[in-house]
Design a protein around this motif. Structure first.
Motif, PDB file in Angstrom:
ATOM      1  N   ASP A 235      31.882  35.041  65.395  1.00  0.00           N
ATOM      2  CA  ASP A 235      32.390  36.317  64.616  1.00  0.00           C
ATOM      3  C   ASP A 235      31.720  37.324  65.052  1.00  0.00           C
ATOM      4  OD1 ASP A 235      29.563  35.039  63.686  1.00  0.00           O
ATOM      5  OD2 ASP A 235      29.771  36.007  61.468  1.00  0.00           O
ATOM      6  N   VAL A 261      38.010  32.693  62.653  1.00  0.00           N
ATOM      7  CA  VAL A 261      36.707  33.235  62.316  1.00  0.00           C
ATOM      8  C   VAL A 261      36.687  34.895  62.892  1.00  0.00           C
ATOM      9  CG1 VAL A 261      34.249  33.137  62.798  1.00  0.00           C
ATOM     10  CG2 VAL A 261      35.405  31.123  62.260  1.00  0.00           C
ATOM     11  N   VAL A 264      38.910  36.851  61.212  1.00  0.00           N
ATOM     12  CA  VAL A 264      38.394  37.144  59.687  1.00  0.00           C
ATOM     13  C   VAL A 264      37.286  38.379  60.109  1.00  0.00           C
ATOM     14  CG1 VAL A 264      36.908  36.718  57.940  1.00  0.00           C
ATOM     15  CG2 VAL A 264      38.648  35.298  58.573  1.00  0.00           C
ATOM     16  N   ALA A 265      36.337  38.149  61.050  1.00  0.00           N
ATOM     17  CA  ALA A 265      35.505  39.274  61.356  1.00  0.00           C
ATOM     18  C   ALA A 265      36.193  40.379  61.744  1.00  0.00           C
ATOM     19  CB  ALA A 265      34.494  38.637  62.523  1.00  0.00           C
ATOM     20  N   ALA A 268      37.104  42.471  58.818  1.00  0.00           N
ATOM     21  CA  ALA A 268      36.062  43.258  58.031  1.00  0.00           C
ATOM     22  C   ALA A 268      35.735  44.635  58.839  1.00  0.00           C
ATOM     23  CB  ALA A 268      34.629  42.312  58.093  1.00  0.00           C
ATOM     24  N   ALA A 271      38.135  47.037  58.105  1.00  0.00           N
ATOM     25  CA  ALA A 271      37.912  47.553  56.527  1.00  0.00           C
ATOM     26  C   ALA A 271      36.854  48.571  56.923  1.00  0.00           C
ATOM     27  CB  ALA A 271      37.522  46.706  55.637  1.00  0.00           C
ATOM     28  N   GLU A 272      35.762  48.335  57.648  1.00  0.00           N
ATOM     29  CA  GLU A 272      34.613  49.167  57.851  1.00  0.00           C
ATOM     30  C   GLU A 272      35.002  50.327  58.560  1.00  0.00           C
ATOM     31  OE1 GLU A 272      31.863  46.949  60.233  1.00  0.00           O
ATOM     32  OE2 GLU A 272      32.153  48.494  62.023  1.00  0.00           O
ATOM     33  N   THR A 295      41.961  35.492  53.023  1.00  0.00           N
ATOM     34  CA  THR A 295      41.449  36.809  53.084  1.00  0.00           C
ATOM     35  C   THR A 295      42.445  37.829  52.507  1.00  0.00           C
ATOM     36  OG1 THR A 295      42.859  36.833  55.000  1.00  0.00           O
ATOM     37  CG2 THR A 295      40.622  36.244  55.274  1.00  0.00           C
TER      38      THR A 295
END
Lengths: 349, 349
Positions: A235, A261, A264-265, A268, A271-272, A295
């Motif tokens: 990740d 994995v 999904v990372a 994120a 989103a960040e 997710t």
DNA sequence: TCAACACACTAAAGCGCATTAGTTGTTGGC
DNA sequence: GCCAACAACTAATGCGCTTTAGTGTGTTGA
């Protein structure tokens, strides 16, 4: 409370109870000629009654093989992302093996050298009759080693291996090329022209196939900005690669991740950075899993029947052990499951 | 290209090369008295030179045991959520076993009955010397069965088992009670008073311990709305249980999930209902994983060293095989890793 | 009627190792 | 200088099974 455990029954016990010699019992139970049908049936009944099972040790010692196959997972500690794939694969493998009363000897090691050492040891200890080899790579030493040791094997994940022509080595592999083509087709159809592929370990054969297919498809479709970057499947590296890709001069509008994995990372990271998925960025995961379904948004993913893949691999190995010639088999092409993480790119793109 | 695989060396080969009898070789290599130091050393060198390893089959046959332990995973097909825990556990188990040249025979089955059948078969086939038993439950038939068969075992996950007093069965377990207490303490300190625990399979021993602790803590702290609901660990049931809990008359302001998969699914349900995490709802996951780190927000989770847990379990089993008395050992209490998914409850609560 | 032969079965050997019961050759004690 | 005690080693046995080489019986053919 019985303090002395029951003694395991042997053919001698059966012989005594059935009133025949041990050899007759052996013939009867192994379907060998040399006993009458009546005797054979009687022996079978007694054996069943006693709950007899052949001692694998004794069988192995008298040249019948250990009724066991091995599988070594070389896991460089950090690379945990492929977990769910392996458990499903192993689960399928077992199903086939258990039906033939074969055991699966399983070991996790640190690296390729340790893996080879385990093969040598298992061979010297006569523990296994054959092996399932995963994560094949370019210039893989394992097929040659196993052939040298006279151990049949099925290499899972590559169409061709570097082994002498006569080697008892079959291969089964997923159609990574077809799968990658379907992903690119999907994204291109949606309108994406800048696609990044965040791949796994560069030394693995299937990683190379996927990267090669991406290049070919990009060339064919005229997508100059398509590129692959490799990672260790973690990740952390998936996130890092995503950050670098998005910070570049011509950031991608779609990213294909080589496992769940990293996908999904990557989500994120998006989103960040305030990017909406799929509005600003489309995401595709290779290999579906429980993660992809849960997710937000749910991930569009390549899906296949991994347990069935494992079953087939085990079947090929058992066939080899039965003396069948080696085979090369391609698995059905994974299908792309359209979920909510892919959409047309933003207009200004 | 060598067509005939190398013959595995035996003690006979060593004996010939070293100019001694086979028995002398056996004595020398096993540290038995009866040979001079000089001879012992010479034999050792020859053995090393030849790459000799004892045949496990022969060893097993001459009463030394199979140098193999078994682990069966009863997985009711749907229940895939616990995967990452198991691979880490197994990875730790191996580390210990490999150091002692023990093999791990691994099998996945559908249910408890199948698991017991595998134990019986392995016993009759003399495949294993001992077993690691996971997912202990109330009224578990396995300890009794294994004791009856005379197979030592380590039960992973429960402090006590239903087996006769003299049984060669050790137990290791995680401190679920302490862990649950730390979770409740954390949430209560933040101000939460309505806590729901979305648990795993009700028949598992550790599920019961967690539920019991929640009840006790709730009583002690005066939290009438704390309750547990059980699931099969799947994302589907986790999501469903979350929906029901949130739709109830006095919805929780915090939810504790018994695994990472359900926590992630719960997160998706919260999003779907327009609840912000942790603003409207706090979420805690039991057992940290790569998932927990990569969700948005990242999940507060109970974390522990699962590989070390596996190592210790394997050590206990090896000790039993060496004749040590059974032991009961509690693992260190998991620690709560505070991430972004827990915060004080909303004001009106 | 006797050899030839198939048949149903038993005896024995061997797989690789551990182990127990010998067999030498060397010391030590008296 | 003789026997006991011991060290260092070899021979032999067994673990549970498969397999090869027999052994005895009944059937067939000439």
């Amino acid at each position: 409370m019985r303090r002395t455990p029951p003694r395991r029954p042997t053919i001698k016990d059966i012989a005594r109870r059935a009133g025949v010699s041990e050899s007759a019992v052996s013939f009867a139970l192994n379907g060998r000629p040399g006993v009458s049908e009546a005797t054979r049936e009687r022996v079978r009944r007694v054996a069943e009654q006693l709950g007899w099972q052949p001692s694998t040790a004794a069988r192995a010692l008298s040249g019948e093989g250990a009724a066991t196959v091995g599988l070594v997972l070389a896991r460089p500690a950090r690379t945990l992302g492929v977990e769910s794939f392996f458990l499903r694969l192993v689960s399928g493998v077992q199903e086939t093996l258990a039906a033939r009363r074969f055991g699966l000897l399983f070991q996790v090691v640190e690296d390729l050298d340790a893996e080879c050492a385990v093969y040598r040891r298992w061979w010297a200890e006569r523990r296994v009759d054959g092996l399932l080899v995963v994560d094949p790579r370019a210039e893989d030493p394992r097929p040659g080693l196993l052939d040298g040791l006279g151990l049949p094997a099925v290499v899972i994940g590559a169409p061709a291996v570097t082994a002498p022509p006569g080697a008892a080595i079959s291969t089964v592999w997923a159609d990574d090329t077809g799968a990658m083509a379907s992903v690119i087709s999907h994204l291109h159809t949606l309108g994406h022209r800048r696609i990044t592929h965040i791949a796994g370990l560069p030394e693995l054969a299937h990683t190379r196939r996927r990267m090669a297919c991406l290049r070919a498809e990009a060339a064919r479709r005229g997508l100059p900005d398509a590129r692959s970057v490799t990672t260790d499947y973690s990740d952390a590296q998936g996130a890092e690669a995503t950050r670098r890709a998005l910070a570049g001069p011509r950031p991608p509008t779609a990213i294909v991740y080589d496992n769940d994995v990293m996908a999904v990372a990557g989500l994120a990271v998006a989103a960040e950075r305030g990017l909406s998925v799929p509005g600003d960025l489309s995401v595709v995961a290779w290999d579906d899993s429980v993660l992809c379904r849960n997710t937000h948004p749910a991930l569009t993913a390549l899906t296949r029947d991994t347990a069935a893949f494992g079953r087939r691999a085990a079947e090929h190995l058992l066939a080899l052990l039965d003396g069948a010639p080696p085979r090369r088999t391609q698995d059905p092409t994974p299908t792309l499951l359209h979920r909510a993480s892919t959409a047309p790119p933003p207009c200004e793109a």
